[in-house]
Scaffold this motif. Structure first.
Motif, mmCIF file in Angstrom:
data_model
loop_
_atom_site.group_PDB
_atom_site.id
_atom_site.type_symbol
_atom_site.label_atom_id
_atom_site.label_comp_id
_atom_site.label_asym_id
_atom_site.label_seq_id
_atom_site.Cartn_x
_atom_site.Cartn_y
_atom_site.Cartn_z
ATOM 1 N N ARG A 16 21.888 67.802 -117.747
ATOM 2 C CA ARG A 16 22.127 66.888 -118.919
ATOM 3 C C ARG A 16 22.996 65.891 -118.316
ATOM 4 N NH1 ARG A 16 21.838 71.464 -121.916
ATOM 5 N NH2 ARG A 16 24.046 72.110 -121.628
ATOM 6 N N ALA A 17 24.283 66.282 -117.379
ATOM 7 C CA ALA A 17 25.255 65.171 -117.047
ATOM 8 C C ALA A 17 24.266 64.323 -116.050
ATOM 9 C CB ALA A 17 26.249 66.170 -116.201
ATOM 10 N N GLY A 141 32.463 49.461 -108.751
ATOM 11 C CA GLY A 141 32.414 49.251 -110.135
ATOM 12 C C GLY A 141 32.236 50.212 -111.333
ATOM 13 N N GLN A 142 31.622 51.313 -110.527
ATOM 14 C CA GLN A 142 31.249 52.475 -111.611
ATOM 15 C C GLN A 142 32.187 53.517 -111.553
ATOM 16 O OE1 GLN A 142 27.703 53.585 -109.002
ATOM 17 N NE2 GLN A 142 26.440 52.540 -110.744
ATOM 18 N N GLU A 143 33.178 53.636 -111.079
ATOM 19 C CA GLU A 143 34.237 54.855 -110.976
ATOM 20 C C GLU A 143 34.911 55.026 -112.106
ATOM 21 O OE1 GLU A 143 37.230 54.295 -107.978
ATOM 22 O OE2 GLU A 143 35.689 53.531 -106.537
ATOM 23 N N GLU A 144 35.324 53.881 -113.048
ATOM 24 C CA GLU A 144 35.805 54.116 -114.241
ATOM 25 C C GLU A 144 34.957 54.923 -115.232
ATOM 26 O OE1 GLU A 144 38.544 51.431 -117.029
ATOM 27 O OE2 GLU A 144 39.196 51.285 -114.841
ATOM 28 N N GLN A 145 33.794 54.232 -115.359
ATOM 29 C CA GLN A 145 32.712 54.445 -116.258
ATOM 30 C C GLN A 145 32.201 55.972 -116.313
ATOM 31 O OE1 GLN A 145 29.827 51.718 -115.287
ATOM 32 N NE2 GLN A 145 30.323 50.253 -117.023
ATOM 33 N N VAL A 146 32.162 56.317 -114.975
ATOM 34 C CA VAL A 146 31.653 57.637 -114.688
ATOM 35 C C VAL A 146 32.906 58.679 -114.895
ATOM 36 C CG1 VAL A 146 31.107 59.524 -112.654
ATOM 37 C CG2 VAL A 146 29.928 57.052 -112.819
ATOM 38 N N MET A 150 32.130 61.682 -117.782
ATOM 39 C CA MET A 150 32.409 63.001 -117.705
ATOM 40 C C MET A 150 33.263 63.638 -118.411
ATOM 41 S SD MET A 150 29.845 63.615 -115.549
ATOM 42 C CE MET A 150 30.103 65.079 -114.831
ATOM 43 N N ALA A 151 34.578 62.900 -118.543
ATOM 44 C CA ALA A 151 35.568 63.557 -119.458
ATOM 45 C C ALA A 151 35.329 63.676 -120.848
ATOM 46 C CB ALA A 151 36.936 62.742 -119.308
ATOM 47 N N SER A 152 34.470 62.721 -121.449
ATOM 48 C CA SER A 152 34.220 62.721 -122.874
ATOM 49 C C SER A 152 32.992 63.593 -123.293
ATOM 50 C CB SER A 152 34.112 61.339 -123.348
ATOM 51 O OG SER A 152 32.974 60.697 -122.960
ATOM 52 N N GLN A 153 31.932 63.445 -122.218
ATOM 53 C CA GLN A 153 30.755 64.196 -122.902
ATOM 54 C C GLN A 153 30.497 65.560 -121.979
ATOM 55 O OE1 GLN A 153 27.432 61.498 -122.941
ATOM 56 N NE2 GLN A 153 28.430 60.071 -124.276
#
Length: 185
Positions: A16-17, A141-146, A150-153
């Protein structure tokens, strides 16, 4: 490119992740999964780390190459000192140097082929217990989004570290875990 490591207890949670990360824009080939059950990964269409990612073949081979350059220089110097006056001294020196370089590189690769990858070595016991490791290759540019996703979902995922995707032979310890090959009945 930076790699983030996430440890999962369940392969279903990891799947799922992976889907959520792909929806976020992380390419499918930037998600690598280390798990001892390679058949389950194939059935779920997850990217297995593969032979080169599972074993230390490349990393140890590069270490062997570095040692081989030094051994080649030493052997070449000693051979030239002994055979330099001979009319085939240069050929003999070059041959001995190439043998020393090739043997060291081959031996490093052979040792690495029988050991866990240096990046997976800290997780050796956890992977043996049935856990899975997700390695996410991220562009800058993707580090913060990832991290946010991962922390929220995916709170079940444990962030265990970061590494560079560049395979430096100078990184990692010299103690490697012997690869456990399981026989299929």
């Amino acid at each position: 490119m930076k790699q983030y490591h996430y440890l999962f207890d369940s392969l279903n949670d990891l799947e799922r992740a992976c889907y959520d990360l792909e929806d976020l824009g992380v390419a499918h080939n930037h998600l690598h999964v280390a798990n001892n059950n390679h058949l389950s990964l194939e059935k779920k269409h997850l990217n297995d780390v593969g032979t080169f990612g599972d074993t230390d073949l490349i990393h140890s081979g590069l270490r062997g190459l570095i040692i081989g350059v030094v051994a080649s220089a030493v052997c070449g110097t000693l051979t030239w000192m002994y055979f330099g006056h001979h009319e085939l001294g240069g050929v003999i020196t070059a041959f001995v140097s190439l043998i020393a370089l090739g043997f060291s590189t081959w031996l490093g690769g052979l040792i690495g082929a029988n050991h866990d990858n240096w990046r997976l070595s800290p997780y050796h016991d956890l992977l043996a217990d049935g856990k899975s490791l997700l390695i996410v290759d991220m562009e800058s540019g993707q580090e913060e989004q990832v991290q946010r996703l991962m922390a929220s979902q995916h709170r079940e995922a444990v962030h265990t570290g970061e590494s560079s995707s560049v395979d430096s032979p100078l990184k990692g310890g010299w103690h490697l875990h012997l690869k456990e090959f399981k026989q299929v009945a």
